[in-house]
Design a protein around this motif. Structure first.
Motif, PDB file in Angstrom:
ATOM      1  N   SER A 297       0.841  -1.206   0.000  1.00 35.40           N
ATOM      2  CA  SER A 297       0.000   0.000   0.000  1.00 35.40           C
ATOM      3  C   SER A 297       0.876   1.255   0.000  1.00 35.40           C
ATOM      4  O   SER A 297       2.098   1.182  -0.092  1.00 35.40           O
ATOM      5  CB  SER A 297      -0.940  -0.012   1.203  1.00 35.40           C
ATOM      6  OG  SER A 297      -0.208   0.061   2.402  1.00 35.40           O
ATOM      7  N   TRP A 298       0.218   2.387   0.120  1.00 35.06           N
ATOM      8  CA  TRP A 298       0.885   3.689   0.108  1.00 35.06           C
ATOM      9  C   TRP A 298       0.481   4.487   1.338  1.00 35.06           C
ATOM     10  O   TRP A 298      -0.648   4.386   1.823  1.00 35.06           O
ATOM     11  CB  TRP A 298       0.476   4.489  -1.130  1.00 35.06           C
ATOM     12  CG  TRP A 298       0.931   3.895  -2.416  1.00 35.06           C
ATOM     13  CD1 TRP A 298       0.298   2.915  -3.133  1.00 35.06           C
ATOM     14  CD2 TRP A 298       2.093   4.244  -3.149  1.00 35.06           C
ATOM     15  NE1 TRP A 298       1.008   2.641  -4.271  1.00 35.06           N
ATOM     16  CE2 TRP A 298       2.114   3.443  -4.311  1.00 35.06           C
ATOM     17  CE3 TRP A 298       3.123   5.152  -2.942  1.00 35.06           C
ATOM     18  CZ2 TRP A 298       3.118   3.521  -5.260  1.00 35.06           C
ATOM     19  CZ3 TRP A 298       4.127   5.246  -3.899  1.00 35.06           C
ATOM     20  CH2 TRP A 298       4.129   4.440  -5.040  1.00 35.06           C
ATOM     21  N   ARG A 299       1.403   5.309   1.808  1.00 34.83           N
ATOM     22  CA  ARG A 299       1.111   6.319   2.827  1.00 34.83           C
ATOM     23  C   ARG A 299       1.054   7.648   2.078  1.00 34.83           C
ATOM     24  O   ARG A 299       2.036   8.075   1.464  1.00 34.83           O
ATOM     25  CB  ARG A 299       2.194   6.353   3.897  1.00 34.83           C
ATOM     26  CG  ARG A 299       1.962   7.409   4.957  1.00 34.83           C
ATOM     27  CD  ARG A 299       3.093   7.348   5.992  1.00 34.83           C
ATOM     28  NE  ARG A 299       2.976   8.409   6.953  1.00 34.83           N
ATOM     29  CZ  ARG A 299       2.198   8.388   8.018  1.00 34.83           C
ATOM     30  NH1 ARG A 299       1.454   7.326   8.263  1.00 34.83           N
ATOM     31  NH2 ARG A 299       2.157   9.403   8.846  1.00 34.83           N
ATOM     32  N   VAL A 300      -0.106   8.295   2.116  1.00 38.07           N
ATOM     33  CA  VAL A 300      -0.329   9.542   1.389  1.00 38.07           C
ATOM     34  C   VAL A 300      -0.408  10.684   2.400  1.00 38.07           C
ATOM     35  O   VAL A 300      -1.129  10.597   3.391  1.00 38.07           O
ATOM     36  CB  VAL A 300      -1.636   9.469   0.561  1.00 38.07           C
ATOM     37  CG1 VAL A 300      -1.903  10.781  -0.150  1.00 38.07           C
ATOM     38  CG2 VAL A 300      -1.570   8.316  -0.434  1.00 38.07           C
ATOM     39  N   SER A 301       0.361  11.747   2.146  1.00 39.99           N
ATOM     40  CA  SER A 301       0.339  12.946   2.994  1.00 39.99           C
ATOM     41  C   SER A 301      -0.125  14.126   2.142  1.00 39.99           C
ATOM     42  O   SER A 301       0.396  14.339   1.049  1.00 39.99           O
ATOM     43  CB  SER A 301       1.727  13.234   3.565  1.00 39.99           C
ATOM     44  OG  SER A 301       2.160  12.159   4.362  1.00 39.99           O
TER      45      SER A 301
END
Length: 121
Positions: free
Chosen positions: A35-39
């Motif tokens: 998955s991705w960590r989106v900021s």
């Protein structure tokens, strides 16, 4: 003449409303496993609990929501501000994702901002 004045008043109101909507300033993403960590960085003239930016979401080009980050309080003294959302599943092959913000008065922004899918953003 009345119609012209009404149109001018409507345009001024629409401009004011748009100015009070949350502005998506930036987005970064980091691959974490599958998955991705989106900021996301937002700016909004929060005035307290009656009017503040209360969420942002990540979408695909067709509007499918990949994740939503709820913002649980106003950020009156912290502008712009950045918050993150983990475990965002971006579809394989997606070249861009879209970020849309929401505030308690105007709801979801009509326009979503596109960002390229890349781990160096």
């Amino acid at each position: 003449m009345k119609a012209m004045l009404a149109a001018v008043a409507w345009a001024a109101t629409a401009t004011t409303l748009a100015a009070d909507s949350p502005e998506v300033r930036d987005m970064t993403m980091e691959k974490t496993g599958m998955s991705w960590r989106v900021s996301v960085t937002l700016a909004h003239p929060d005035t307290g609990w009656d009017h503040y930016a209360d969420a942002w979401r990540v979408e695909t080009a067709d509007g499918t929501v990949l994740g939503t980050r709820e913002l649980l309080h106003p950020h009156e003294t912290e502008q712009p501000f950045t918050r993150s959302l983990g475990s965002v599943m971006v579809p394989d092959g997606a070249r861009e994702i879209f970020v849309r913000a929401r505030c308690t008065v105007h709801g979801w922004n009509e326009e979503a901002i596109a960002f390229p899918v890349t781990s160096d953003r």
